[in-house]
Write a protein that holds these residues in place. Sequence first.
Motif, short mmCIF file in Angstrom:
data_model
loop_
_atom_site.label_atom_id
_atom_site.label_comp_id
_atom_site.label_asym_id
_atom_site.label_seq_id
_atom_site.Cartn_x
_atom_site.Cartn_y
_atom_site.Cartn_z
N ALA A 281 -7.24 -5.80 -18.25
CA ALA A 281 -8.64 -5.48 -17.45
C ALA A 281 -8.43 -6.78 -16.91
O ALA A 281 -8.39 -7.13 -15.80
N GLU A 282 -6.95 -7.95 -17.24
CA GLU A 282 -7.07 -9.44 -16.22
C GLU A 282 -6.57 -8.63 -15.08
O GLU A 282 -5.51 -9.26 -14.56
N GLN A 283 -5.33 -7.59 -14.75
CA GLN A 283 -4.32 -7.62 -14.24
C GLN A 283 -4.30 -7.40 -13.47
O GLN A 283 -5.54 -5.80 -12.93
N THR A 284 -3.67 -7.55 -11.81
CA THR A 284 -4.41 -6.76 -10.71
C THR A 284 -2.90 -6.69 -10.34
O THR A 284 -2.50 -7.40 -10.01
N ILE A 285 -2.65 -5.68 -9.33
CA ILE A 285 -1.60 -5.39 -8.48
C ILE A 285 -1.87 -5.41 -7.72
O ILE A 285 -2.59 -4.78 -6.72
N GLY A 286 -1.24 -6.38 -6.67
CA GLY A 286 -1.94 -6.67 -5.08
C GLY A 286 -0.34 -5.90 -4.45
O GLY A 286 0.39 -6.13 -4.22
N PHE A 287 -0.95 -5.28 -3.58
CA PHE A 287 0.22 -4.86 -2.18
C PHE A 287 -0.42 -5.76 -0.88
O PHE A 287 -1.67 -5.36 -0.40
N VAL A 288 0.44 -5.94 -0.05
CA VAL A 288 0.01 -5.92 2.21
C VAL A 288 0.03 -4.52 2.55
O VAL A 288 0.45 -3.40 2.68
N ASP A 289 -1.95 -4.53 3.12
CA ASP A 289 -2.24 -3.45 3.14
C ASP A 289 -2.08 -3.30 4.64
O ASP A 289 -2.90 -4.17 5.27
N PRO A 290 -1.49 -2.30 5.68
CA PRO A 290 -1.63 -2.42 6.66
C PRO A 290 -2.53 -1.77 7.39
O PRO A 290 -2.73 -0.76 8.45
N SER A 291 -3.61 -0.86 6.40
CA SER A 291 -4.49 0.39 7.07
C SER A 291 -5.56 -0.98 6.29
O SER A 291 -5.60 -1.81 5.83
N ALA A 292 -6.20 -0.66 7.72
CA ALA A 292 -8.12 -1.19 7.42
C ALA A 292 -8.61 -0.34 6.71
O ALA A 292 -10.08 -0.64 6.82
N SER A 293 -8.93 0.45 6.86
CA SER A 293 -10.02 1.84 6.39
C SER A 293 -10.22 1.58 5.09
O SER A 293 -9.73 1.11 4.46
N PRO A 294 -12.28 1.70 5.43
CA PRO A 294 -12.68 1.47 3.98
C PRO A 294 -12.10 2.23 3.01
O PRO A 294 -12.62 1.64 1.85
N THR A 295 -11.48 2.97 3.01
CA THR A 295 -11.88 4.49 2.18
C THR A 295 -10.17 4.89 2.18
O THR A 295 -10.03 5.43 0.53
N ASN A 296 -9.21 4.64 2.62
CA ASN A 296 -7.75 4.58 2.65
C ASN A 296 -6.67 3.60 2.29
O ASN A 296 -6.85 2.78 3.53
N PRO A 297 -6.63 3.58 1.15
CA PRO A 297 -5.43 1.79 1.49
C PRO A 297 -4.11 2.87 2.09
O PRO A 297 -3.95 3.50 2.29
#
Lengths: 367, 329
Positions: free
Chosen positions: B218-234
């Motif tokens: 529950a405390e693991q998070t995977i992050g990535f630098v997101d070139p999208s700014a759309s609220p619904t689409n990563p």
Amino acid sequence: MHAIQQQYWSVREYLSPVLKESKFKEHGRITPEEFVAAGDFLTYKFGVWTWEKGDPSKLKDYLPADKQYLLTRGVPCLRRATSLAYTDADEDAERLLSFGDSTGADEWVETHAGRKSNMDAANPGQIDDIPDLDGPADDALAQGVGALALGADAAAETPDLDDIPDMEEDGLEEGEDEATAAPKATPGVIDASQVEVANGNLLQVRTYDVMITYDKYYQTPRIWLIGYDENRTPLTPPQIFQDISADHALKTVTIEAFPHSASLQAASVHPCKHASVMKKVIERMNTSVVEEQLAQRKSPSASASSKDKKKWFGRKVSGAGKDDKGKEDKGEEEEVEGMRVDFYLVVFLKFIASIVPTIEVDSTASF
Amino acid sequence: MPIVQFAPFASLVQPAFWHELTSLKIDVLRLSDEALPITGYYTLGRSITDRETGSEIVLGCNLSVGPESFHKSSQPPSGAFPAKGHFKNFNTIEDFKAADKTALFNQETERMWESIVTTRDTSSLNSFILITYADLKKYKYYYWFAFPSFVAKPAWEIDELGWKLANEDLSHDSACFLLTSIHAQLRATPLPFFLVRAGVEIAPIESYASFFANVPPAEQTIGFVDPSASPTNPGWPLRNLLAYMRAIYPATTGELRILCWRDADVPAALAGWKSRVGIVHTAPPADAAAAVARPSAVGWEKTPQGKLAPRVADLAPMMDPVRLANQAV
């Protein structure tokens, strides 16, 4: 003819001496050192701006090698400037804007505040080619008509994929991929229905790469624009002119060779009037800054918020690593110095924003 | 549960790139149509508030190439992340048309899959292909990008909450602390993909096993630098990242907490954070053999009309000396 003129300009710039002493308050011009200082401030305060090296063969020796010009990429432009043409009907819709100062001493009037865009499919606001001045009048008229027809064609001028017949490939990917976000009719518009209709039924979000160079002859910064349309195709000069306010599009903005690249052409605002405009703006801001600084000295216990503001104008860039604390203290003791030259480019961008009203170059509005 | 839809990369070619290609073609490449390495880059997704309507307008999910893309040692601009690719320039339009695009694409995906499975390296996850034909006399450049991306079967799904703003996902203080701290760490060591665990430590994806060894899921998070700014689409990079996680750690990646990192600057107010968090799920594949094989991939860029076809950059208005002379007043 144009080539000769450009050659002449480059020779003239080459021959003109580098400005040595500071003249920014008297004439609105700055030295290369001040350009670098103001650029440092801009890049430090607003991360979207970066210093660029440019083409090594085009190095200007009066600027540091790694600080030849300033660049910001992907500046959005939501509407065409031609859609902002003023009409008498909304003459009264004025709004006072206050920049960075709570006393109200330095308010700007935004006219036509609540104005709606008057652009629609029937009025795409094409700026046509300028008819030649020489030549008989009816000739010019004919040319004007020809230009109009061209204007209508300009939409079709955007790359025409018919050029490559039979290039569509169906077998390349099997079926539709359910995990690919469907391309929206307008790239990136969250709710198309809320957004004003700019042309037909699409909001054309263009983006611009904006460069600021130092013009040695005019001793002012100079702005350069390279535009892309919503499909990321480079804009043609007539398309770029749509984003420049009508007062300037046909007069001071031209397509010229970008000085820090061997071959690149970009739209540029000719800097011949920059110094005088900057002088006026600086004078106005300076008066208010000096007043504020005087008030500050009289009442050292001024409110924290106005102290913050004061610092804003009076502070040296801390990013430049200069003795900013010491200088500021001294400044308060010795004399009121008014606006610092570091602020020059921030003011310059506000001025440029009036020439290209729909391109959001002025990321500094939020301070 | 809705299927996660990723915003595909959109290519952005700076005009200076074509200028550089022109001189490269004339002086160096000449008639060679060898595949060359090339570097593109992408930045955090950006959006802008429309001053007239107050609505938030999302800018594209761009991968751009510029004149420096040809130089192997070039540094990406500040705040940008590199993507490696292969570039092939054809000599004639016929060659360009007849090029075996499927083979090129398979070659690239094979290379990416190799690097995932054997070296467990994330640096090739954003690979791309660019094929061009330069009509130098007419200043026209035909080009086609592909951003290969592995198709997950079954597809990733996101729970009902969808992609929430990261600051809404946590309590007020911890959100502020967490986000500011991630921002500072990413600024110090830019990572396109990273892991976050409690105590706000971040680490490269490659250290997944050791970094999350004693951390409850529950405390693991995977992050990535997101070139999208759309609220619904990563953005597109997440897709290959998920494929990477599935391929290497199939046992523990049925459910993942994903952080779409979208904040270039620390905003003035807590509400200004734009990063988003979502929990994605996937089911184990139907048969075990499919789990180890290379998944199929998609990614040829579509034209504005939504067709699979190349694009054209017509730079005559900005390069042709005759037309420039006409433009000058």
